[in-house]
Design a protein around this motif. Structure first.
Motif, short mmCIF file in Angstrom:
data_model
loop_
_atom_site.label_atom_id
_atom_site.label_comp_id
_atom_site.label_asym_id
_atom_site.label_seq_id
_atom_site.Cartn_x
_atom_site.Cartn_y
_atom_site.Cartn_z
N THR A 122 32.01 47.87 17.41
CA THR A 122 30.72 47.50 17.57
C THR A 122 30.68 45.75 17.25
N TRP A 124 28.66 44.00 18.63
CA TRP A 124 27.61 43.41 18.81
C TRP A 124 26.65 43.63 17.53
N LYS A 125 27.11 44.02 16.46
CA LYS A 125 26.69 44.52 15.10
C LYS A 125 27.30 43.56 14.27
N LYS A 126 26.70 43.35 13.02
CA LYS A 126 27.42 42.37 11.97
C LYS A 126 27.61 42.95 10.73
N ALA A 127 26.86 44.12 10.54
CA ALA A 127 27.11 44.76 9.12
C ALA A 127 27.32 46.46 9.07
N PRO A 128 26.89 47.00 9.89
CA PRO A 128 27.08 48.45 9.86
C PRO A 128 28.35 49.03 10.39
N GLU A 129 28.94 49.95 9.67
CA GLU A 129 30.47 50.41 9.69
C GLU A 129 30.32 51.29 10.92
N ALA A 130 31.44 51.64 11.74
CA ALA A 130 31.55 52.76 12.79
C ALA A 130 32.34 53.60 11.92
N GLN A 147 34.64 48.27 10.09
CA GLN A 147 33.92 47.19 10.32
C GLN A 147 33.77 46.47 11.75
N PRO A 148 32.85 45.81 12.19
CA PRO A 148 32.66 45.30 13.40
C PRO A 148 34.03 44.35 13.61
N ASP A 177 30.36 53.30 20.14
CA ASP A 177 30.56 52.32 19.05
C ASP A 177 31.81 51.50 19.52
#
Length: 188
Positions: A122, A124-130, A147-148, A177
């Motif tokens: 991910t 393109w994301k800063k905080a959410p986890e995969a 983490q991204p 993701d």
């Protein structure tokens, strides 16, 4: 008139080599070329015969991204992460035009690229986890939360889930993701 890169000098095939090869194949004196890789109708590289575009990864932790396909062209960027996935969008002699997850494009020597598939989690994301699960489809226990921008080695994908592994994790992550695999792409 454009200058030829030094890598091409001395590597030219003699005139008429293609016609000679076709005659030898027709007479059964030489094997026919293998069918190009990729889906029917998908463009293939003029040098490698492999699908264009396609994902690969960087072999080294220091790879120059050049403005053109020769060492005489200026280095516009230096990649500092071995295993980083990049997308090959064109080929010229021993050079491959690549694009990274942020959209930066340039030319890289083919010897600095690996066919080993990796995915960037991910970017393109800063905080959410995969989440990485011990079974595909989000079933089973969560074995890791990535983490991204973590690089995961990709073993296979079924079009929705990819089997991945890396330092401290092994399992399945949603294909959506990962940057480094195409949506719906399947491979083992």
């Amino acid at each position: 008139m454009a200058q030829r890169s030094k890598a091409r000098v001395g590597r030219r095939r003699p005139r008429g080599w293609r016609a000679l090869a076709l005659v030898l194949v027709a007479l059964g004196l030489a094997p026919a070329a293998a069918e190009p890789a990729g889906a029917p109708g998908q463009p293939v590289g003029t040098v490698s015969g492999l699908p264009i575009p396609r994902y690969v990864s960087l072999k080294s932790d220091r790879v120059n991204l050049r403005e053109g396909p020769s060492k005489e062209h200026r280095t516009s960027w230096v990649f500092l992460r071995a295993g980083l996935p990049v997308e090959i969008t064109a080929e010229f002699d021993v050079w491959r035009k690549v694009r990274d997850s942020e959209g930066s494009e340039g030319w890289v020597l083919h010897s600095l690229l690996s066919g080993r598939r990796t995915g960037l989690v991910t970017p393109w994301k800063k905080a959410p986890e995969a989440r990485v699960y011990d079974a595909p489809g989000g079933r089973g226990a969560t074995v890791a939360a990535l983490q991204p921008n973590v690089i995961a080695n990709v073993k296979s994908c079924d079009g929705e889930w990819c089997r991945v592994w890396g330092e401290g994790f092994k399992g399945y992550v949603a294909q959506r993701d990962l940057w480094g695999v195409y949506p719906g792409e399947k491979f083992d």
